[in-house]
Design a protein around this motif. Structure first.
Motif, short mmCIF file in Angstrom:
data_model
loop_
_atom_site.label_atom_id
_atom_site.label_comp_id
_atom_site.label_asym_id
_atom_site.label_seq_id
_atom_site.Cartn_x
_atom_site.Cartn_y
_atom_site.Cartn_z
N UNK A 1 7.14 2.10 -2.87
CA UNK A 1 6.95 2.64 -4.27
C UNK A 1 6.04 1.98 -5.02
N UNK A 2 5.04 2.61 -5.70
CA UNK A 2 4.08 1.96 -6.55
C UNK A 2 4.64 1.03 -7.59
N UNK B 1 -4.71 -5.09 6.83
CA UNK B 1 -3.54 -5.57 7.37
C UNK B 1 -2.50 -4.61 7.18
N UNK B 2 -2.68 -3.43 6.35
CA UNK B 2 -1.42 -2.27 6.15
C UNK B 2 -1.67 -1.14 6.91
N UNK B 3 -2.74 -1.06 7.86
CA UNK B 3 -2.78 0.03 8.58
C UNK B 3 -1.89 0.15 9.99
N UNK C 1 0.86 -1.44 0.09
CA UNK C 1 0.10 0.00 -0.01
C UNK C 1 0.79 1.39 -0.05
N UNK C 2 0.58 2.16 -0.82
CA UNK C 2 1.27 3.50 -1.01
C UNK C 2 0.23 4.42 -0.92
N UNK C 3 0.26 5.11 0.27
CA UNK C 3 -1.16 6.07 0.36
C UNK C 3 -2.36 5.33 0.53
N UNK C 4 -3.06 5.49 -0.47
CA UNK C 4 -4.60 4.84 -0.67
C UNK C 4 -4.57 3.83 -1.57
N UNK C 5 -3.46 3.75 -2.39
CA UNK C 5 -3.41 2.78 -3.57
C UNK C 5 -2.80 1.49 -2.89
#
Length: 264
Positions: A245-246, A167-169, A106-110
């Motif tokens: 990095x996306x 799972x990423x927060x 996860x990169x920001x909301x993506x």
């Protein structure tokens, strides 16, 4: 012949007695040496009350910018083995369930999901009732092969987005994990990853969870055992930055349908 005055003779007689008394005192002191201070060389947190230790650990975690979380969580949705690096702006790592293994980025909301071909084949079969057809412009098997080890961007309106993002927060995971239930008690000292810790437990036997707090440097929580055998997680690499990095377009594909749920 030289005669000593009475005072001199008394002083000479007293000298051996004084030496013996001093030697006896030294030997006695050595034999009764007090035990080493368990808080010597620590951050002093071990001297605090259990509630104060818990409070300091939660405050330290709340100020942190990054952490690695690894271990097992048991919930109504199943058992999850996590190995996630978390930050305030994203996360990267892996999740293992009884039936599947996948990576999350996860990169920001993506939010991106990455899994092997078997994962996508199973997901396709489940959604098609075992027919194995229909997918992103190909048969089920062909689609799975194309999707294997590629990143799939999870649409924010997909039902799986919220679950997978959980799972990423960092805030969500730490907030839920570091909460002790019941009266908090101070336990034994231990070591986690070679770092000295002090335990604090919820309930007399840790039925409300057990937290190991660092006695070295910042009092970060280093391990949490959930009550009722609901999993143990280790927390490390506090404040250690990691790249987020996306993935490139070449590394990314669309799934073309609703993503599978990840419960057992």
């Amino acid at each position: 012949m030289t005669f000593l005055a009475p005072a001199s003779r008394a002083r000479r007689a007293a000298l051996p007695v004084a030496l013996c008394a001093g030697l006896t005192a030294v030997l006695t002191a050595c034999g009764e040496e007090p035990p080493p201070d368990p808080d010597a060389g620590t951050n002093g947190v071990g001297k605090l009350s259990a509630t104060a230790i818990e409070s300091k650990a939660r405050a330290a975690a709340g100020r942190a910018t990054a952490v690695r979380l690894s271990g097992t969580l048991v919930s109504k949705g199943g058992t999850y083995e996590l190995n996630m690096r978390l930050s305030r702006t994203g996360a990267a790592g892996s999740v293992v369930t009884r039936t599947s293994t996948f990576e999350l980025l996860r990169v920001e909301d993506a939010l991106y999901l990455k899994a092997d071909a078997d994962f996508w084949a199973s997901a396709t079969d489940a959604e098609d009732g075992g027919q194995g057809d229909s997918g992103p412009g190909d048969s089920g098997t062909g689609a799975a092969d194309k999707l294997g080890d590629k990143y799939v961007k999870v649409p924010e309106d997909d039902p799986s987005y919220k679950q997978l993002r959980g799972f990423t927060e960092m805030n969500v995971l730490l907030g839920g994990l570091l909460e002790l239930h019941g009266d908090v008690n101070k336990g034994d000292r231990s070591k986690i990853g070679g770092i000295r810790t002090i335990k604090v437990a919820g309930g007399p036997k840790g039925e409300g969870g057990t937290l190991d707090v660092s006695l070295e440097g910042t009092p970060y929580p280093l391990q949490f055992a959930r009550g009722g055998g609901a999993g143990v997680v280790v927390l490390s690499d506090w404040n250690k930055a990691f790249p987020l990095t996306a993935p490139s377009k070449e590394e990314t594909l669309d799934y073309g349908r609703q993503l599978p749920r990840t419960s057992d």
